[in-house]
Write a protein that holds these residues in place. Structure first.
Motif, PDB file in Angstrom:
ATOM      1  N   ASP A 129      18.233  18.785 -33.230  1.00  0.00           N
ATOM      2  CA  ASP A 129      19.253  19.688 -32.438  1.00  0.00           C
ATOM      3  C   ASP A 129      19.055  21.082 -33.194  1.00  0.00           C
ATOM      4  OD1 ASP A 129      19.762  17.823 -30.633  1.00  0.00           O
ATOM      5  OD2 ASP A 129      21.799  17.457 -31.423  1.00  0.00           O
ATOM      6  N   LEU A 130      19.161  20.899 -34.717  1.00  0.00           N
ATOM      7  CA  LEU A 130      19.131  22.236 -35.459  1.00  0.00           C
ATOM      8  C   LEU A 130      17.630  22.864 -35.092  1.00  0.00           C
ATOM      9  CD1 LEU A 130      19.959  22.680 -39.133  1.00  0.00           C
ATOM     10  CD2 LEU A 130      17.839  23.622 -38.252  1.00  0.00           C
ATOM     11  N   ILE A 131      16.575  22.400 -35.017  1.00  0.00           N
ATOM     12  CA  ILE A 131      15.448  22.854 -34.574  1.00  0.00           C
ATOM     13  C   ILE A 131      15.472  23.484 -33.307  1.00  0.00           C
ATOM     14  CG2 ILE A 131      12.891  22.657 -34.148  1.00  0.00           C
ATOM     15  CD1 ILE A 131      12.867  20.406 -36.220  1.00  0.00           C
ATOM     16  N   GLU A 132      16.195  23.162 -32.261  1.00  0.00           N
ATOM     17  CA  GLU A 132      16.722  23.782 -31.123  1.00  0.00           C
ATOM     18  C   GLU A 132      17.125  25.140 -31.003  1.00  0.00           C
ATOM     19  OE1 GLU A 132      15.310  22.835 -27.910  1.00  0.00           O
ATOM     20  OE2 GLU A 132      14.158  21.542 -29.373  1.00  0.00           O
ATOM     21  N   GLY A 133      17.791  25.370 -32.079  1.00  0.00           N
ATOM     22  CA  GLY A 133      18.396  26.702 -32.486  1.00  0.00           C
ATOM     23  C   GLY A 133      17.354  27.800 -32.798  1.00  0.00           C
ATOM     24  N   TYR A 154      26.467  25.528 -32.833  1.00  0.00           N
ATOM     25  CA  TYR A 154      26.363  24.073 -33.321  1.00  0.00           C
ATOM     26  C   TYR A 154      24.969  23.713 -33.539  1.00  0.00           C
ATOM     27  CZ  TYR A 154      24.794  19.384 -32.155  1.00  0.00           C
ATOM     28  OH  TYR A 154      24.387  18.123 -32.454  1.00  0.00           O
ATOM     29  N   HIS A 155      23.948  24.356 -32.858  1.00  0.00           N
ATOM     30  CA  HIS A 155      22.677  24.053 -33.018  1.00  0.00           C
ATOM     31  C   HIS A 155      22.379  24.424 -34.804  1.00  0.00           C
ATOM     32  CE1 HIS A 155      21.235  22.364 -29.651  1.00  0.00           C
ATOM     33  NE2 HIS A 155      21.329  23.446 -28.921  1.00  0.00           N
ATOM     34  N   VAL A 156      22.612  25.839 -35.038  1.00  0.00           N
ATOM     35  CA  VAL A 156      22.132  26.171 -36.527  1.00  0.00           C
ATOM     36  C   VAL A 156      22.968  25.775 -37.577  1.00  0.00           C
ATOM     37  CG1 VAL A 156      20.877  28.078 -35.022  1.00  0.00           C
ATOM     38  CG2 VAL A 156      23.178  28.471 -35.835  1.00  0.00           C
ATOM     39  N   ALA A 157      24.178  25.519 -37.243  1.00  0.00           N
ATOM     40  CA  ALA A 157      25.397  25.078 -38.201  1.00  0.00           C
ATOM     41  C   ALA A 157      25.978  24.139 -38.184  1.00  0.00           C
ATOM     42  CB  ALA A 157      26.104  26.354 -38.573  1.00  0.00           C
ATOM     43  N   GLY A 158      26.520  23.662 -36.970  1.00  0.00           N
ATOM     44  CA  GLY A 158      27.380  22.606 -36.481  1.00  0.00           C
ATOM     45  C   GLY A 158      26.626  21.283 -36.872  1.00  0.00           C
ATOM     46  N   THR A 159      25.180  21.268 -36.766  1.00  0.00           N
ATOM     47  CA  THR A 159      24.534  20.224 -37.168  1.00  0.00           C
ATOM     48  C   THR A 159      24.416  19.763 -38.458  1.00  0.00           C
ATOM     49  OG1 THR A 159      22.621  21.668 -37.021  1.00  0.00           O
ATOM     50  CG2 THR A 159      23.000  20.442 -35.009  1.00  0.00           C
ATOM     51  N   VAL A 160      24.448  21.036 -39.173  1.00  0.00           N
ATOM     52  CA  VAL A 160      24.291  20.843 -40.818  1.00  0.00           C
ATOM     53  C   VAL A 160      25.651  20.376 -41.136  1.00  0.00           C
ATOM     54  CG1 VAL A 160      24.224  21.990 -42.793  1.00  0.00           C
ATOM     55  CG2 VAL A 160      22.858  22.779 -40.926  1.00  0.00           C
ATOM     56  N   ARG A 180      35.285  17.253 -36.844  1.00  0.00           N
ATOM     57  CA  ARG A 180      35.658  18.178 -37.813  1.00  0.00           C
ATOM     58  C   ARG A 180      34.641  18.592 -38.802  1.00  0.00           C
ATOM     59  NH1 ARG A 180      38.233  16.637 -34.712  1.00  0.00           N
ATOM     60  NH2 ARG A 180      37.579  18.578 -33.575  1.00  0.00           N
ATOM     61  N   ALA A 181      33.685  17.926 -39.217  1.00  0.00           N
ATOM     62  CA  ALA A 181      32.339  18.455 -39.840  1.00  0.00           C
ATOM     63  C   ALA A 181      31.661  19.563 -39.016  1.00  0.00           C
ATOM     64  CB  ALA A 181      31.576  17.357 -40.304  1.00  0.00           C
ATOM     65  N   CYS A 182      31.386  19.428 -37.774  1.00  0.00           N
ATOM     66  CA  CYS A 182      30.772  20.299 -37.019  1.00  0.00           C
ATOM     67  C   CYS A 182      31.756  21.704 -36.890  1.00  0.00           C
ATOM     68  CB  CYS A 182      30.689  19.838 -35.545  1.00  0.00           C
ATOM     69  SG  CYS A 182      29.763  20.682 -34.452  1.00  0.00           S
ATOM     70  N   ASP A 183      32.944  21.667 -36.664  1.00  0.00           N
ATOM     71  CA  ASP A 183      33.777  22.537 -36.553  1.00  0.00           C
ATOM     72  C   ASP A 183      33.453  23.441 -37.849  1.00  0.00           C
ATOM     73  OD1 ASP A 183      34.952  21.957 -34.307  1.00  0.00           O
ATOM     74  OD2 ASP A 183      36.797  21.119 -35.208  1.00  0.00           O
ATOM     75  N   LEU A 184      33.507  22.935 -38.997  1.00  0.00           N
ATOM     76  CA  LEU A 184      33.194  23.668 -40.441  1.00  0.00           C
ATOM     77  C   LEU A 184      31.811  24.507 -40.392  1.00  0.00           C
ATOM     78  CD1 LEU A 184      34.264  24.454 -43.068  1.00  0.00           C
ATOM     79  CD2 LEU A 184      33.367  22.626 -44.092  1.00  0.00           C
ATOM     80  N   GLY A 185      30.942  24.024 -39.768  1.00  0.00           N
ATOM     81  CA  GLY A 185      29.517  24.515 -39.587  1.00  0.00           C
ATOM     82  C   GLY A 185      29.854  25.631 -38.738  1.00  0.00           C
ATOM     83  N   LEU A 186      30.596  25.379 -37.373  1.00  0.00           N
ATOM     84  CA  LEU A 186      30.711  26.594 -36.589  1.00  0.00           C
ATOM     85  C   LEU A 186      31.628  27.729 -37.162  1.00  0.00           C
ATOM     86  CD1 LEU A 186      32.149  24.654 -33.266  1.00  0.00           C
ATOM     87  CD2 LEU A 186      29.703  25.435 -33.704  1.00  0.00           C
TER      88      LEU A 186
END
Length: 289
Positions: A129-133, A154-160, A180-186
């Motif tokens: 999913d990150l690579i899709e970013g 989400y793709h470039v940071a939520g995934t992380v 919640r972890a995804c939210d922090l990436g966002l």
């Protein structure tokens, strides 16, 4: 695919050495990468216990290397215009897939990534999913709506954020904590977008939703013009408010983490939150320096 079939990227081809380095060498490389590429994350990572810190470094080094390959950078810095985006994307995909299979790639960032993915049983879908970013950037994509922008985040940071949560011990099936972890990436990525509007514009990129620009009556490509600065500042404040809301949501997930991991996450949230808040505070002058 054999590595020698890949196009030269960043001045060389990826050819595996005769003897790949051990885990210690991979961790040392990752530590140096984070020291050069992100002082804020390097600072926050000191709060982790040693094992979690090393694993976070290994994951970061892969993220940083993928970003550098995609954008022609060296540990971040000024974006370089690239004309072979699809070839770079292919390199990222091939090396990542090799690392996930446990095959040596000849690049310590990818080899270390394979190590941490196996050690922590991180679901591979997050890496894909990150690579899709990066794929969106490779085809000069622009967000039309706020939802488009958040999907990119989400793709470039939520995934992380999700990968980091599993790395810190969260069960991959714990959807609530991973959300919640995804939210922090966002929150992190919204802060980055707000901070980097000028730099992105210089590289012919824009992550502000086209609908937002139309709402402010800013024509495409005109958002950094002096006359548009007051209107752009309004949008930057809106983005900072969104980042703050996601940051607040993310804080509710730290209770599921070990105490030291929770401290590190809260420290990182504060550091990146301050970036968005500073952009909002500076208003029209946010991108002068």
């Amino acid at each position: 695919m054999d590595l020698t079939d890949l196009p030269p990227i960043l001045g060389r081809s990826y050819v595996p050495p005769a003897n790949a380095g051990g885990r210690g060498e991979l961790v040392a490389h990752a530590r140096d990468s984070i020291a050069r590429g992100s002082k804020s994350f390097a600072m926050a990572s000191k709060l982790f216990d040693r094992q979690t810190r090393e694993r976070a470094w290994l994951l970061y080094a892969w993220c940083r290397k993928c970003d550098d390959i995609a954008d022609g950078q060296d540990h971040g810095g000024t974006l370089q215009g690239v004309t072979d985006g699809q070839a770079r994307l292919s390199t990222i995909r091939v090396l990542t897939d090799m690392a996930l299979r446990g095959e040596p790639t000849g690049d310590p960032a990818f080899d270390g990534f394979g190590v941490v993915m196996r050690e922590c049983a991180i679901p591979e879908r997050y890496a894909h999913d990150l690579i899709e970013g990066f794929a969106l950037d490779a085809r000069d994509w622009r967000p039309r709506s706020e939802a488009d922008m958040l999907l990119y985040c989400y793709h470039v940071a939520g995934t992380v954020g999700c990968m980091m949560a599993v790395l810190m011990g969260v069960d991959p099936g714990d959807r609530a904590t991973l959300d919640r972890a995804c939210d922090l990436g966002l929150a992190f990525q919204l802060a980055n977008i707000a901070r980097d509007i000028s730099e992105d514009e210089a590289a012919d990129r824009c992550y502000l939703p086209q609908e937002w620009l139309a709402e402010m009556d800013i024509p495409p490509g005109e958002h950094m013009k002096p006359w548009a600065r007051p209107r752009l500042a309004i949008l930057a404040r809106r983005m900072a408010d969104m980042a703050a809301a996601y940051e607040d949501s993310a804080r509710h997930g730290t209770g599921a983490l070990p105490s030291r991991a929770a401290w590190a996450v809260l420290a990182a949230a504060g550091i990146y939150g301050d970036i968005a808040r500073e952009v909002a505070r500076r208003g029209e002058q946010a991108w002068d320096h």
